[in-house]
Design an enzyme around this catalytic site. Structure first.
Site, PDB file in Angstrom:
ATOM      1  N   ARG A 104      -3.756  -2.980  -0.531  1.00  0.00           N
ATOM      2  CA  ARG A 104      -2.917  -2.035   0.219  1.00  0.00           C
ATOM      3  C   ARG A 104      -1.979  -2.874   1.072  1.00  0.00           C
ATOM      4  O   ARG A 104      -2.435  -3.616   1.951  1.00  0.00           O
ATOM      5  CB  ARG A 104      -3.788  -1.122   1.081  1.00  0.00           C
ATOM      6  N   HIS A 131       1.873   5.091  -4.326  1.00  0.00           N
ATOM      7  CA  HIS A 131       0.443   5.285  -4.086  1.00  0.00           C
ATOM      8  C   HIS A 131      -0.172   5.885  -5.362  1.00  0.00           C
ATOM      9  O   HIS A 131      -0.570   7.053  -5.389  1.00  0.00           O
ATOM     10  CB  HIS A 131       0.249   6.221  -2.887  1.00  0.00           C
ATOM     11  N   GLN A 134      -3.659   7.714  -5.450  1.00  0.00           N
ATOM     12  CA  GLN A 134      -3.610   9.043  -4.848  1.00  0.00           C
ATOM     13  C   GLN A 134      -3.119  10.059  -5.872  1.00  0.00           C
ATOM     14  O   GLN A 134      -3.716  11.127  -6.044  1.00  0.00           O
ATOM     15  CB  GLN A 134      -2.674   9.026  -3.630  1.00  0.00           C
ATOM     16  N   ASP A 222       2.253  15.630   3.138  1.00  0.00           N
ATOM     17  CA  ASP A 222       1.841  14.294   3.590  1.00  0.00           C
ATOM     18  C   ASP A 222       2.488  14.097   4.966  1.00  0.00           C
ATOM     19  O   ASP A 222       3.398  14.838   5.352  1.00  0.00           O
ATOM     20  CB  ASP A 222       2.305  13.222   2.589  1.00  0.00           C
ATOM     21  N   CYS A 262      -2.810  14.564   0.963  1.00  0.00           N
ATOM     22  CA  CYS A 262      -3.512  13.311   0.639  1.00  0.00           C
ATOM     23  C   CYS A 262      -4.397  12.843   1.787  1.00  0.00           C
ATOM     24  O   CYS A 262      -5.303  12.048   1.574  1.00  0.00           O
ATOM     25  CB  CYS A 262      -2.511  12.238   0.253  1.00  0.00           C
ATOM     26  N   ARG A 290     -10.531  10.989  -5.302  1.00  0.00           N
ATOM     27  CA  ARG A 290     -10.132   9.574  -5.228  1.00  0.00           C
ATOM     28  C   ARG A 290     -11.230   8.710  -5.848  1.00  0.00           C
ATOM     29  O   ARG A 290     -10.969   7.776  -6.600  1.00  0.00           O
ATOM     30  CB  ARG A 290      -9.901   9.153  -3.763  1.00  0.00           C
TER      31      ARG A 290
HETATM   32  N1   CP Z   1      -5.064   9.159   1.211  1.00  0.00           N
HETATM   33  C1   CP Z   1      -5.365   7.886   1.546  1.00  0.00           C
HETATM   34  O1   CP Z   1      -4.949   6.912   0.916  1.00  0.00           O
HETATM   35  O2   CP Z   1      -6.190   7.773   2.631  1.00  0.00           O
HETATM   36  P1   CP Z   1      -6.553   6.429   3.400  1.00  0.00           P
HETATM   37  O3   CP Z   1      -5.294   5.938   4.053  1.00  0.00           O
HETATM   38  O4   CP Z   1      -7.596   6.828   4.403  1.00  0.00           O
HETATM   39  O5   CP Z   1      -7.062   5.415   2.418  1.00  0.00           O
HETATM   40  N1  NVA Z   2       2.505   8.254   3.170  1.00  0.00           N
HETATM   41  C1  NVA Z   2       1.296   7.878   3.884  1.00  0.00           C
HETATM   42  C2  NVA Z   2       0.108   8.024   2.991  1.00  0.00           C
HETATM   43  C3  NVA Z   2      -1.208   7.711   3.636  1.00  0.00           C
HETATM   44  C4  NVA Z   2      -2.354   7.787   2.693  1.00  0.00           C
HETATM   45  C5  NVA Z   2       1.423   6.459   4.393  1.00  0.00           C
HETATM   46  O1  NVA Z   2       1.935   5.603   3.683  1.00  0.00           O
HETATM   47  O2  NVA Z   2       1.007   6.227   5.538  1.00  0.00           O
END
Ligand code: CP
Ligand code: NVA
Length: 303
Positions: A104, A131, A134, A222, A262, A290
């Site tokens: 990430r 993502h 997701q 989101d 999400c 997930r």
């Molecule tokens: N939706 C999602 O990716 O959640 P987290 O940021 O908690 O991993």
């Molecule tokens: N768009 C959000 C998604 C979190 C899972 C972010 O990038 O923070």
């Protein structure tokens, strides 16, 4: 599936997307029936995080355990990707220890670079651009609840962000129409929209949340300010005023519309608490998925 990495759903064929969804469905059903799937016995996944996480971290870790393997969490202060050492060296060194890398990151190019230099599979666990894990869980949720994709429309209310981009890619693969309502300046990336349209994806960019939600089969929210955009939060709150999934949007959507988010949610901003708990909401099934979607990805890539 004959590929090394999962960087973007746009890289996958339609068959590969369905292979992941079918595998996820089978693993989920069998696991719930008490079956053991030790297909990754003895394998290790490195989980590199430059940002916080609940779902991604826990679902990947539990997923590896349920497949007979193990996962190592590497937090933001440890590797300091690109700062303490280059992304290239991190990719090469990790490949000598582990069987897969989930990362990430902030800059999407760091995922591309990890994938380029790692000799083991690299899975995108969220970048500023995409993502994909997701979107796979989201597609699995729609598929379970609606039993089809064709003739469905997903309306994304809010920022044209990483989650929106992966949904655009994913919807194009499975034949679901995608609509977004966003304020000016917050549209999804032109290149992603153009590429999706090129492979037959139906993508509509609208300004009015009510117009986008009207007749929609799935309403998706989101956050307005993604991780890394904290300093813009106030400005975004003003720009996105009215882009809230609330009763007003539920009233114009299809009667049996599915409500997805999400998570993490900011209740009263992109979605009201009431909408998140309404009969059509599947946000916690979506969060659970997930785990199942990623187990499929892990089983297919790391085996
Ligand atoms: N939706 C999602 O990716 O959640 P987290 O940021 O908690 O991993
Ligand atoms: N768009 C959000 C998604 C979190 C899972 C972010 O990038 O923070």
């Amino acid at each position: 599936m004959n590929r090394k990495d999962l960087v973007s759903l746009a890289d996958l064929s339609q068959e590969e997307v369905f292979e992941i969804l079918e595998t996820a469905k089978t693993l989920k059903l069998e696991h719930k029936a008490g079956a053991r799937h030790d297909v990754l016995s003895g394998k290790t996944l490195a989980m590199v995080f430059q940002k916080p996480s609940l779902r991604t971290r826990v679902s990947f870790e539990v997923g590896m355990m349920e497949l007979g393997g193990r996962a190592i969490y590497i937090g933001p202060d440890e590797i300091q990707l690109g700062k303490r050492e280059t992304v290239e060296d991190v990719a090469i060194v990790l490949s000598r220890y582990v069987d897969g890398i989930m990362a990430r990151v902030f800059a999407h190019k760091d995922i591309l670079e990890l994938a380029r230099f790692a000799s083991v599979p690299v899975i995108n666990g969220l970048s500023d651009l995409l993502h994909p894990c997701q979107a796979l869980a989201d597609l699995l949720t729609v598929w379970e609840k609606k039993r089809r994709f064709e003739s469905l429309t997903l309306a994304f209310i809010g920022d044209g962000n990483n989650v929106a981009h992966s949904l655009i890619n994913g919807c194009a693969k499975v034949g679901m129409a995608f609509r977004i309502a966003c304020p000016k300046g917050y549209e999804p990336d032109d290149a992603i929209v153009a590429a999706a349209r090129q492979v037959g994806g139906r993508v509509q960019i609208l300004r009015d949340p009510v117009e986008a939600a009207t007749g929609a089969d799935v309403l998706y929210a989101d956050t307005w300010a993604s991780m890394g955009q904290e300093t813009e939060a106030e400005k975004r709150r003003r720009a996105f005023a009215g882009f809230t999934i609330d009763q007003r949007l539920l009233d114009v959507a299809a009667n049996d519309a599915l409500i997805l988010h999400c998570l993490p949610a900011h209740y009263g901003e992109e979605i009201t608490y009431e909408a998140s708990r309404s009969p059509g909401s599947a946000i916690f099934d979506q969060a659970e998925n997930r785990l199942h979607a990623q187990k499929a990805v892990l089983a297919l890539l790391l085996r």
